[in-house]
Scaffold this motif. Structure first.
Motif, PDB file in Angstrom:
ATOM      1  N   ARG A   1       3.014  -2.021  -0.442  1.00  0.00           N
ATOM      2  CA  ARG A   1       2.777  -1.931   1.129  1.00  0.00           C
ATOM      3  C   ARG A   1       2.850  -0.199   1.259  1.00  0.00           C
ATOM      4  O   ARG A   1       1.415   0.029   1.943  1.00  0.00           O
ATOM      5  CB  ARG A   1       3.742  -2.329   2.037  1.00  0.00           C
ATOM      6  N   ALA A   2       3.310   0.575   0.745  1.00  0.00           N
ATOM      7  CA  ALA A   2       3.348   1.925   1.249  1.00  0.00           C
ATOM      8  C   ALA A   2       4.058   2.835   0.297  1.00  0.00           C
ATOM      9  O   ALA A   2       5.383   2.350  -0.131  1.00  0.00           O
ATOM     10  CB  ALA A   2       3.534   2.194   2.399  1.00  0.00           C
TER      11      ALA A   2
ATOM     12  N   GLU B   1       7.483   0.781  -0.912  1.00  0.00           N
ATOM     13  CA  GLU B   1       7.773  -0.516  -0.164  1.00  0.00           C
ATOM     14  C   GLU B   1       7.015  -1.586  -0.919  1.00  0.00           C
ATOM     15  O   GLU B   1       5.491  -1.428  -0.915  1.00  0.00           O
ATOM     16  CB  GLU B   1       7.357  -0.473   1.312  1.00  0.00           C
TER      17      GLU B   1
ATOM     18  N   ARG C   1      -2.164   1.607   0.194  1.00  0.00           N
ATOM     19  CA  ARG C   1      -1.679   0.911   1.303  1.00  0.00           C
ATOM     20  C   ARG C   1      -2.132  -0.538   1.511  1.00  0.00           C
ATOM     21  O   ARG C   1      -3.217  -0.803   1.259  1.00  0.00           O
ATOM     22  CB  ARG C   1      -2.173   1.411   2.447  1.00  0.00           C
ATOM     23  N   ASN C   2      -1.043  -1.322   1.325  1.00  0.00           N
ATOM     24  CA  ASN C   2      -1.568  -3.018   1.258  1.00  0.00           C
ATOM     25  C   ASN C   2      -2.170  -3.444  -0.042  1.00  0.00           C
ATOM     26  O   ASN C   2      -3.187  -3.875   0.254  1.00  0.00           O
ATOM     27  CB  ASN C   2      -1.986  -3.140   2.505  1.00  0.00           C
TER      28      ASN C   2
ATOM     29  N   ASN D   1      10.028  -2.999  -6.120  1.00  0.00           N
ATOM     30  CA  ASN D   1      10.483  -1.846  -5.959  1.00  0.00           C
ATOM     31  C   ASN D   1      11.100  -1.198  -6.989  1.00  0.00           C
ATOM     32  O   ASN D   1      12.052  -1.818  -7.817  1.00  0.00           O
ATOM     33  CB  ASN D   1      11.438  -1.672  -4.743  1.00  0.00           C
TER      34      ASN D   1
ATOM     35  N   ILE E   1       2.328  -7.536  -3.042  1.00  0.00           N
ATOM     36  CA  ILE E   1       1.668  -6.596  -2.458  1.00  0.00           C
ATOM     37  C   ILE E   1       2.284  -5.328  -2.562  1.00  0.00           C
ATOM     38  O   ILE E   1       3.270  -5.082  -2.060  1.00  0.00           O
ATOM     39  CB  ILE E   1       1.107  -6.726  -0.951  1.00  0.00           C
TER      40      ILE E   1
ATOM     41  N   ASP F   1       6.174  -5.948  -1.400  1.00  0.00           N
ATOM     42  CA  ASP F   1       6.271  -7.216  -0.868  1.00  0.00           C
ATOM     43  C   ASP F   1       6.093  -8.125  -2.104  1.00  0.00           C
ATOM     44  O   ASP F   1       5.224  -8.713  -2.538  1.00  0.00           O
ATOM     45  CB  ASP F   1       4.978  -7.598   0.083  1.00  0.00           C
TER      46      ASP F   1
END
Length: 160
Positions: free
Chosen positions: A89-90, A80, A98-99, A118, A87, A82
């Motif tokens: 995310r996961a 994931e 993470r983040n 992605n 960023i 952003d």
């Protein structure tokens, strides 16, 4: 004068669960260099990013250039993302991530703008502009590797 506006080199780096691939192209999309390497999924964020940058530097060197000549750098990541804020995310493939502000971390290291995406979306974008999806408005791409992913093109746009 040699610079990013003149050369227009582009760097694409695909970070997967087991491999990293770095590709350098000219403004026209023609491949100038390609480098592949391995990654250990349990390595730290800085370790994997350093590994990716080492491969990227090798690819740029093969193309007779360096980070300063890049007009753009893009990193495809398995999970994931952003894209607006850069960023990561996961991801089940990289559970320690993470983040993570990946775009900022990479920009600080190479001194050039970095976009992240992605990995399946990035693959579909590549097909949209340079591959089999050039002449279509809709497409579905499925990736199968360390994990499984997918991307959808609808009315000419990748759906996130």
């Amino acid at each position: 004068m040699i610079g990013s506006a003149v050369q227009g080199l582009r760097l694409g780096v695909d970070v997967g669960g087991t491999t990293i691939t770095a590709l350098v192209t000219g403004r026209d999309g023609r491949m100038l260099a390609l480098e592949n390497g391995k990654v250990e999924a349990r390595r730290s964020v800085p370790g994997i990013l350093d590994n990716a940058l080492t491969l990227a530097a090798r690819a740029l060197s093969t193309a007779g250039s360096g980070f300063r000549e890049l007009s753009v750098a893009g990193f495809a990541l398995p999970g994931e993302v952003d894209t607006e804020h850069g960023i990561f995310r996961a991801s089940p493939i990289l559970p320690e991530w993470r983040n993570v502000p990946v775009a900022d971390l990479l920009e600080q290291k190479i001194g050039r703008p970095v976009a992240i995406e992605n990995d399946a979306n990035a693959a579909l974008l590549g097909e949209r502009f340079h591959g089999t999806a050039r002449d279509v408005e809709s497409a579905l791409l499925i990736t199968i590797g360390t994990g499984v992913g997918g991307a959808l093109l609808c009315r000419g746009e990748v759906i996130s």
